[in-house]
Structures are given as structure tokens and as C-alpha cells.
Design an enzyme around this catalytic site. Structure first.
Site, PDB file in Angstrom:
ATOM      1  N   HIS A 254       0.809  -1.220   0.000  1.00 16.54           N
ATOM      2  CA  HIS A 254       0.000   0.000   0.000  1.00 16.54           C
ATOM      3  C   HIS A 254       0.836   1.261   0.000  1.00 16.54           C
ATOM      4  CE1 HIS A 254      -3.254  -2.788   0.462  1.00 16.54           C
ATOM      5  NE2 HIS A 254      -3.915  -1.856  -0.185  1.00 16.54           N
TER       6      HIS A 254
ATOM      7  N   GLU B 239     -11.640 -10.302  -5.122  1.00 16.24           N
ATOM      8  CA  GLU B 239     -10.184 -10.217  -4.950  1.00 16.24           C
ATOM      9  C   GLU B 239      -9.606 -11.429  -4.221  1.00 16.24           C
ATOM     10  OE1 GLU B 239      -9.131  -6.737  -2.672  1.00 16.24           O
ATOM     11  OE2 GLU B 239     -10.881  -6.897  -1.386  1.00 16.24           O
TER      12      GLU B 239
ATOM     13  N   ASP C  95      -4.885  -8.032  -4.719  1.00 17.04           N
ATOM     14  CA  ASP C  95      -5.069  -9.166  -3.818  1.00 17.04           C
ATOM     15  C   ASP C  95      -5.327 -10.455  -4.580  1.00 17.04           C
ATOM     16  OD1 ASP C  95      -4.726  -8.365  -1.106  1.00 17.04           O
ATOM     17  OD2 ASP C  95      -6.411  -7.016  -1.422  1.00 17.04           O
TER      18      ASP C  95
ATOM     19  N   CYS D 198     -10.111  -2.413 -10.359  1.00 24.57           N
ATOM     20  CA  CYS D 198      -9.491  -1.271  -9.673  1.00 24.57           C
ATOM     21  C   CYS D 198      -8.115  -1.622  -9.108  1.00 24.57           C
ATOM     22  CB  CYS D 198     -10.400  -0.739  -8.578  1.00 24.57           C
ATOM     23  SG  CYS D 198     -10.770  -1.946  -7.302  1.00 24.57           S
TER      24      CYS D 198
HETATM   25  C1  PEP Z   1      -6.893  -4.776  -4.834  1.00 23.42           C
HETATM   26  O1  PEP Z   1      -6.727  -5.666  -4.011  1.00 23.42           O
HETATM   27  O2  PEP Z   1      -6.622  -4.903  -6.047  1.00 23.42           O
HETATM   28  C2  PEP Z   1      -7.432  -3.467  -4.425  1.00 23.42           C
HETATM   29  C3  PEP Z   1      -7.753  -2.552  -5.304  1.00 23.42           C
HETATM   30  O3  PEP Z   1      -7.545  -3.224  -3.095  1.00 23.42           O
HETATM   31  P1  PEP Z   1      -6.309  -2.882  -2.139  1.00 23.42           P
HETATM   32  O4  PEP Z   1      -5.109  -2.614  -3.012  1.00 23.42           O
HETATM   33  O5  PEP Z   1      -6.710  -1.693  -1.335  1.00 23.42           O
HETATM   34  O6  PEP Z   1      -6.162  -4.114  -1.327  1.00 23.42           O
HETATM   35 MG    MG Z   2      -7.557  -5.521  -2.061  1.00 23.89          MG
END
Ligand code: PEP
Ligand code: MG
Length: 582
Positions: free
Chosen positions: A192, A432, A456, A503
Site C-alpha cells: 500500500h 479479490e 489481492d 481497480c
Molecule cells: C486490490 O486488491 O486490487 C485493491 C484494489 O484493493 P487494495 O489494493 O486496497 O487491497
Molecule cells: Mg484488495
């Protein structure tokens, strides 16, 4: 350019761009506490009292959540820790020693609390011995908070931060002091912290293993976030080469900015919706400036991580309303808190496998008060009818159904209280984890939309920690299992006319975009900073070409073959300036 040499470090390119600046070295998580002489005792005492206040707030939060989860008796250990924080004799002794001996507060805290522990350990009562272990935790908490405080107040402007690991909250702080770039020993592409760096446009190279050993404070360094290289004290030739590159990059960005008001349509007329991901409130203007047609993912846990606490309903309502109003009439998908994983649990509970632990919807369903507070705030902010709510880490249909029931409960409460909201607010899920991918069609029937979280999904499908640089080679977004799974999810959702988008960071990779569109995705949500590049790719391709490209990729059994075919495709179908970005 030859990317190897004595003064060149290799890492993972985590956020594109080039930075040339002085290094600021910080070994943040160094555990040991050494005795240091200090000059400014007032500042030290102020840091101490702020760290104590912060520790107290953290513990109060832990205590109240722990009562829910563990029952009053076991939660008592946190209450005992709180009492130590308020012990006047201990606090006075610590302050007096800082003043009189002029030594650093973390050392005094460690020394004084250790004395306390030694007394308890000497006791013949086993109970006292156990309490001594609990006190270790509060000691470490205070020390960590003093160190973090110092670390934050020391970062100068216009430097490249070189450190071992970085949290998303650190990255946010960097923008506030205009950090030029960052380099870390550890971390992966979709950690992140890397995602936040990309959305903030801070060039970053992570997972270098030994940057903190090889770079000294004050060294001049070049961070090449496109290729994942760091050059320490560059030669004249290296410097002038990178100054040229930086200029070129600025030119490309100016060119791309001109696409802002042009539609994202393929050459043969297929419209692709480009949404932005939002991690920080500050990014909102940037989203609109870069021509996003809405927001496909608001990571609420990131926004509130900056505040360092769970905000109440009113605070959340204000923020969600502000975002929705600013974006109106464009749509905004707000995801409920995705806590856990590498987005630390507020409980500070150490889990052996956090990514497989108390994360996302699991945490929310176990903490209903917290979940309902967020849902009520989201519903109340939905009066303009442009908000959609999305739920993270769904693994079973029961989770979806239970969540929908809770949304209904919140709606009924608001009705009784005569508060307005959008009764038809769309509800969606992140797909995910592999279980929801396999069940995509059935899960999609329960909701209004689906968004694929590849960050994920890849991690769980391939069993590769997304934040671990040691296995970054195995984190393959073009793995045949990944693209076949994507195809399956997309088809399952489209067969029943449920909107499906993506996303995860894969959508922001210009190499992946033709493939994703060919697989059938018509909506991508990416960091605002890359929208112009993605739009450029969309406007340079024919849907019919990328459809054949993806059909062919689906037949391959190795990532290498898939990537090679995409490289070939770029060579023959895309323009020179796009190649500069690769
Ligand atoms: C993902 O897992 O692709 C996602 C968009 O969520 P995050 O990156 O916040 O886990
Ligand atoms: Mg995620």
C-alpha cells in the site's frame, strides 16, 4: 543507459518518475534504544508527552475493541497498561531525569519501565511475572511513538527518503513536506505504501535490500522509478543523462495533459470508462484535472489512517459528502474500511498471517458498531445519488447477505430518525480472493456491481505476498492463471448483466491495458496520475486487435509467452512516445 555499475542499486520500480536530490537516511524501525545526550530538553519533554497521549489513545481504542472481542476479563491487561501510562510517580521520575541528566526520552522511558519490570520479575507471584511481560508492550509502544514523532519532525523538504520500510501513513506525510522520492530496503510493487506513492506522484524504488547500508545521509542520489534503479553520487555523465531524461518526461506529461478533455475511445469506436482510485482527500482536484470520469475506488482506511483513529459518524459524513458533492454528477464508489493485511489493525493485534487474517469485511462484520457508523455516514452522504458502496475481501455469499442486512438495518434507523439517503444506493463487492472469483456469477447476482481487485487476487491466486520483495518475481500479473481467472470473472458478470470493472494496479500498467480491454473490461479505475497515459493507449488501439491479442494470450501456458506477445503488439500497434513510458 547501462543500468548496472558500482554506484547503481537495483530494486522494484514502485512509482514512476525521476527524482534527483539529496538522501535523507532513516533507520526507522531500529529496535534498540541507545543513550544519547540532548540539548533541547523542552522539545524532548513535549515529544514525550505527545507520545504518551498517543499511546493512551491507542490503548483506549484497543481496550474498548478488546472488550467486544475478548470479554472484559482478558481485556483487563490493556487497562493495566493504561494505568501505568497515568502513574504520576513514574511520569515525574522520567521527566526529572530528562531535565537533569539531559538524555533522550526513549532511553529514560526504557530504563525506568525496565526497573518496574525487574521488581515484578523478582516477585514470587507468577501473576506478577506475567504482568511484567504486558508492561513490555506498553514500554515498546511509548518508545515507538517517541521515535515516530522524531522521525516525522526531522524530515526536511526536497530530499529523497531512504529507509528500511515505509507505511502508507509515512508516504502521506512525505507529500506534506515535499519529499522528492523514496527508496526502501523492503516492500513490493502493490504494497500500500507503493500504491500511495504512485497516486501522489512520488518516484519510488522499493525492495533494494541494502539501500540503507549503501547510501549515506547527504549523498546525492537519482531515483529512477521507471526502471527501479537508484544511482548514488552519480558521475557527471550519469547526471546529465538523467537531467535530459527528466526534461523528456516533463515534455511527455505536458503532451498527455492535452488529452484531458478527449474521450477514451478506441480507434474502432469502443468507449472505455476511466475512473480514478483515491487514497487521500488531497488527490481530489488531481482526479478532476486528469480527466477521470468518476472515482472507482475510495480507500477509506487510507484517508482515516492519516487521522490515526476511527472517526465518528459526523466526521465521516462530512468527508463523504464533500467528496460526493465535489464530484457530482460524476459517480463515486466508496469502499468500506479494508483494515488488516498491510493496513495495520487498529487493535495492534499481531497476527501470524495478517493477509489471511482479520481483514476487510471479516473485521467489519465482527465490529458491527464501527461498520454501522460508516454505513450510516455513507448513506446520509448519498442524497445526491452519486455514491456507490463497495465491500472488500468478500469470500462467501453469507458475508454478502449479512452485509446487505446490516445496510437495511441502517436504512431503517435513518428512516426512523427522518434522515434522508438514497434508498437505491448501488452496493457492490470486490472480487479479490479466489473463492469469489470461482463463484463470481452467483455472487454477482446478489449485488449491483463487481470490481476486480487484482492486487489481492494475484496475491491469493498465486500464493505470493504482495509486499514481499523476495518473491516479487513470482508476483506475475500476466500469469496464465491470472488472465484466465479475469476472463472467467468478466464473462460470468457480463452474462447476467452485472457491471464489472477493475481497480487493482494491473489496470494502471500500460502493458496490461490492451489485454484487459481485449478480455472485455469496459471500465478501469487507476491512480489519477496515470489516467492520461491510459487514455493515450486506449485511443491508439482497435478493439478488434486487442480482442485477438487476448484470445491468443488465453491459450498460452507461460507468463513469458503472454508478455512477449504483448511486447510484439506494442511494437507493431503503438506510437513511439508510448514506448518512452515503458
Ligand atoms: C486490490 O486488491 O486490487 C485493491 C484494489 O484493493 P487494495 O489494493 O486496497 O487491497
Ligand atoms: Mg484488495
Amino acid at each position: 543507459m547501462n543500468y548496472t555499475g558500482e554506484n547503481i542499486l537495483k530494486g522494484i520500480p514502485a512509482a514512476p518518475g525521476i527524482a534527483i536530490a539529496t538522501a535523507y537516511l532513516y533507520k526507522k524501525y531500529k529496535e534498540d534504544v541507545t543513550k544519547e545526550k540532548i540539548e533541547d530538553t523542552d522539545l524532548a519533554i513535549q515529544n514525550l508527552s505527545e507520545a504518551l497521549e498517543k499511546s493512551k489513545k491507542e490503548l483506549q481504542k484497543i481496550f474498548s475493541l478488546a472488550i467486544d472481542k475478548m470479554g472484559e476479563k482478558r481485556a483487563g491487561i490493556f487497562e493495566a497498561q493504561l494505568m501505568i501510562l497515568e502513574d504520576p510517580v513514574l511520569l515525574e521520575t522520567i521527566i526529572n531525569r530528562i531535565k537533569n541528566e539531559k538524555i533522550n526520552p526513549e532511553y529514560v522511558v526504557s530504563d525506568e519501565i525496565s526497573k518496574y519490570q525487574a521488581l515484578m520479575n523478582a516477585s514470587s507471584e507468577p501473576y506478577m511475572k506475567e504482568r511484567s511481560m504486558d508492561i513490555e508492550d506498553i514500554k515498546n509502544r511509548i518508545i515507538k511513538n517517541i521515535k515516530n514523532k522524531k522521525w516525522k519532525s526531522r524530515i526536511a523538504s526536497d530530499v529523497v527518503v531512504v529507509t528500511d520500510v515505509i507505511t502508507p501513513a509515512d508516504t502521506v506525510l512525505f507529500t506534506r513536506v515535499n519529499v522528492k522520492g523514496y527508496v526502501t530496503d523492503f516492500g513490493g510493487l502493490t504494497s500500500h505504501a507503493a500504491i500511495v506513492a504512485r497516486s501522489l506522484n512520488i518516484p519510488a524504488v522499493v525492495g533494494t535490500h541494502d539501500a540503507t547500508d549503501r547510501i549515506k545521509n547527504g549523498d546525492k542520489i537519482i531515483v529512477d522509478g521507471i526502471h527501479g534503479t537508484v544511482i548514488v553520487n552519480p558521475t557527471k555523465e550519469q547526471l546529465s543523462e538523467y537531467e535530459r531524461k527528466l526534461e523528456k518526461l516533463n515534455e511527455i506529461n505536458c503532451e498527455l495533459a492535452k488529452l484531458r478533455d478527449k474521450p477514451a475511445v478506441t480507434k474502432d469506436g469502443k468507449k472505455i470508462v476511466l475512473h480514478a482510485n483515491l487514497d487521500l482527500e488531497e488527490e481530489l482536484d488531481f482526479v478532476v484535472q486528469n480527466g477521470a470520469e468518476g472515482i472507482g475506488l475510495v480507500r477509506t482506511e487510507q484517508i482515516f489512517q492519516v487521522a490515526n483513529s476511527f472517526p465518528d459518524e459526523e466526521t465521516q459524513f462530512q468527508l463523504y459528502s464533500k467528496l460526493a458533492q465535489k464530484l457530482y454528477p460524476l459517480p463515486i464508489t466508496i469502499r468500506t474500511f479494508d483494515i488488516g493485511g498491510d493496513k495495520v489493525l487498529p487493535l495492534d493485534i499481531k497476527e501470524p498471517n495478517p493477509f489471511l487474517g482479520w481483514r476487510g469485511i471479516r473485521f467489519l462484520l465482527d465490529n458491527l458498531e464501527l461498520f454501522k457508523t460508516q454505513l450510516r455516514a455513507l448513506l446520509r452522504a448519498s442524497i445526491h445519488k452519486n455514491i456507490k458502496i463497495m465491500f472488500p475481501m468478500i469470500t462467501s455469499i453469507q458475508e454478502i447477505r449479512k452485509t446487505k442486512q446490516i445496510v437495511e438495518i441502517c436504512k431503517n434507523e435513518l428512516k426512523t430518525e427522518n434522515l434522508n439517503f438514497d434508498d437505491n444506493i448501488p452496493l457492490g463487492i470486490m472480487v479479490e480472493v479466489p473463492s469469489s472469483a470461482v463463484m463470481a456469477g452467483k455472487f454477482a447476482k446478489e449485488v449491483d456491481f463487481v470490481s476486480i481487485g487484482t492486487n489481492d487476487l494475484i496475491q491469493y491466486l498465486l500464493a505470493v505476498d504482495r509486499g514481499n520483495e523476495n518473491v516479487s518475481a513470482q508476483y506475475q500479473e500476466f500469469h496464465p492463471a491470472v488472465i484466465n481467472t479475469l476472463k472467467y470473472i468478466i464473462d460470468e458478470c457480463q452474462n447476467i448483466n452485472t457491471d464489472v470493472s477493475i481497480c487493482g494496479e494491473m489496470a494502471a500498467d500500460i502493458l496490461a491495458v490492451p489485454l484487459l480491454i481485449g478480455l472485455g473490461l469496459q471500465s478501469l479505475s487507476v491512480s489519477a496520475s496515470v489516467i492520461p497515459q491510459i487514455k493515450k493507449v486506449v485511443r491508439s488501439i482497435n478493439y478488434s486487435d486487442v480482442k485477438s491479442l487476448s484470445d491468443q494470450c488465453l491459450t498460452f501456458e507461460t507468463e513469458e509467452k503472454i508478455k512477449n506477445l504483448i511486447f510484439e503488439f506494442y511494437k507493431t500497434h503503438l506510437t513511439e512516445d508510448l514506448k518512452d513510458l515503458m
